[in-house]
Design a protein around this motif. Structure first.
Motif, short mmCIF file in Angstrom:
data_model
loop_
_atom_site.label_atom_id
_atom_site.label_comp_id
_atom_site.label_asym_id
_atom_site.label_seq_id
_atom_site.Cartn_x
_atom_site.Cartn_y
_atom_site.Cartn_z
N ALA A 14 43.67 35.92 23.16
CA ALA A 14 43.64 35.25 22.03
C ALA A 14 44.86 35.04 21.31
CB ALA A 14 42.87 35.86 21.25
N THR A 15 45.20 34.21 20.55
CA THR A 15 46.32 33.79 19.67
C THR A 15 45.94 33.58 18.50
OG1 THR A 15 46.47 31.65 20.63
CG2 THR A 15 47.79 33.27 21.86
N SER A 16 47.15 33.74 17.48
CA SER A 16 46.83 33.08 16.06
C SER A 16 48.22 32.33 15.73
CB SER A 16 46.87 34.15 14.79
OG SER A 16 46.77 33.94 13.84
N ALA A 17 47.92 31.16 15.28
CA ALA A 17 49.13 30.24 15.21
C ALA A 17 49.44 30.10 13.71
CB ALA A 17 48.61 28.77 15.76
N THR A 51 29.92 33.77 31.15
CA THR A 51 29.35 34.77 30.20
C THR A 51 30.10 34.97 28.97
OG1 THR A 51 30.39 36.59 31.28
CG2 THR A 51 28.06 35.88 32.14
N GLY A 52 29.38 35.44 27.84
CA GLY A 52 30.10 35.78 26.34
C GLY A 52 30.24 34.71 25.78
N GLU A 53 31.60 34.42 25.10
CA GLU A 53 31.62 33.27 24.18
C GLU A 53 31.49 31.83 24.77
OE1 GLU A 53 32.06 33.10 21.10
OE2 GLU A 53 32.09 35.22 20.56
N ARG A 91 35.49 36.45 25.78
CA ARG A 91 35.60 37.20 24.63
C ARG A 91 36.39 36.96 23.47
NH1 ARG A 91 37.13 40.79 28.91
NH2 ARG A 91 35.61 42.07 29.65
N ILE A 92 37.06 35.63 23.61
CA ILE A 92 37.76 35.18 22.42
C ILE A 92 36.71 34.10 21.51
CG2 ILE A 92 39.63 33.58 21.68
CD1 ILE A 92 41.12 34.25 24.19
N PRO A 93 36.46 34.46 20.27
CA PRO A 93 35.51 33.59 19.64
C PRO A 93 35.90 32.15 19.79
CG PRO A 93 36.10 35.52 18.57
CD PRO A 93 37.13 35.43 19.55
N LEU A 98 41.41 31.48 16.88
CA LEU A 98 41.82 32.31 17.77
C LEU A 98 42.28 31.81 18.86
CD1 LEU A 98 39.57 35.42 16.62
CD2 LEU A 98 41.98 34.97 16.05
N GLY A 99 42.91 30.61 19.23
CA GLY A 99 43.27 29.88 20.33
C GLY A 99 42.26 29.99 21.60
#
Length: 316
Positions: A14-17, A51-53, A91-93, A98-99
């Protein structure tokens, strides 16, 4: 170019910009990952399992971002196209700033790197440029590829360099229950801003480099923004109210990317016997006070900086 493998495993962070003043330029990789396995088939077609998000919501055909990005990378290096089987554990929403889309794009390109016989044809520089072209901007793509904190820009192509990150930096992603599309968040931005705001922004973006790398005590001042966050208040009022409350308490809080997640750039504290030996941050009390014990569906995710970026492994 021929394929050199028929099965790879990819891990992308994941990343935050933006990080406040670094609009479309600064980004940081977070210790939260999507993982996927890609298998080249001996027949046409695409099969995607998620699977997941995003399960049951994202496309399961050629429109899936991993698939389309992988195909763009194969075309770029002149490799033959192939049928694909993807297994994605997300897993990244999604839709939270959150990229997740940049992560999918980077994952597809890096998967192509693992599949081709000459992976050096998809160097980090090439991956950053192609991912940014597909995304439209490089702020999330660069840290997803390179790891750590990055500064990206465009000349003849998209480029990026890594930034020093202080060992004491601790990140908290405060994730709301609601989604917000990047298109909606960008749609409220004005075509121009006052010259005074632009000058303010330039100074704070420069200060952010110093604060991230050497002087984290400057993070509150260095993350101040006049370019995009206030204009977005109408589409994420709860997020901006939280940013306001935390910054008033002396905490360096910003909107993560296009939002609505709030990112806190805090300083790590030594483990405390009073806290059961668990390390904390200098922002923990302010965050607890801001919610007053009622989370209302928000989640607080303490996340390390991912200093590696996307990885690919050939599988037997």
């Amino acid at each position: 170019m021929r394929l050199g493998a028929d099965r790879v495993r990819v891990r992308v962070p994941a990343t935050s910009a933006n990080l406040g003043p670094g609009f479309d330029a600064f980004g940081i990789a977070l210790g939260l990952h999507d993982e996927l396995e890609v298998r080249a088939l001996g027949r046409p077609g695409v099969h995607v399992e998620v699977t997941g998000e995003g399960a049951g919501q994202v496309p399961d055909d050629e429109q899936h971002l991993v698939v389309s990005s992988l195909r763009a990378a194969l075309d770029l290096v002149g490799a033959s196209q192939t049928g694909l089987h993807l297994v994605c554990r997300n897993r990244i929403p999604h839709g939270r700033g959150l990229g997740s889309s940049a992560g999918a794009v980077v994952a597809g390109i890096v998967a192509a790197r693992g599949l081709i016989a000459e992976p050096e044809a998809l160097s980090d520089d090439v991956v950053v440029d192609l991912a940014a072209q597909l995304e439209g901007h490089p702020d999330n793509a660069a840290p997803a590829v390179l790891g750590g904190a990055t500064l990206a820009w465009r000349e003849d192509r998209f480029r990026a360099t890594d930034l020093v990150v202080h060992d004491d930096l601790a990140l908290l992603a405060i994730v709301p229950p609601n989604h917000l599309s990047t298109k909606a968040a960008r749609g409220v931005l004005p075509a121009s801003v006052p010259h005074a705001d632009a000058a303010f922004q330039a100074g704070r973006a420069a200060l952010l480099v110093e604060a991230l790398g050497r002087r984290p005590e400057l993070l509150l001042a260095a993350t101040a923004d006049r370019l995009h966050q206030e204009y977005r208040r109408a589409v994420m009022p709860a997020s901006l109210a939280l940013v306001d409350a935390l910054r008033a308490a002396g905490v360096a809080a910003v909107v993560s990317g296009a939002g609505p997640t709030v990112l806190v750039l805090a300083r790590r504290l030594p483990a405390s016997p009073a806290a059961g030996g668990a390390p904390g941050t200098d922002a923990d009390e302010a965050v607890r006070a801001a919610f007053g014990g009622a989370m209302g569906g928000w989640q607080i995710l303490p996340l390390p900086v991912d200093r590696t970026g996307a990885t690919v492994e050939r599988m037997a």
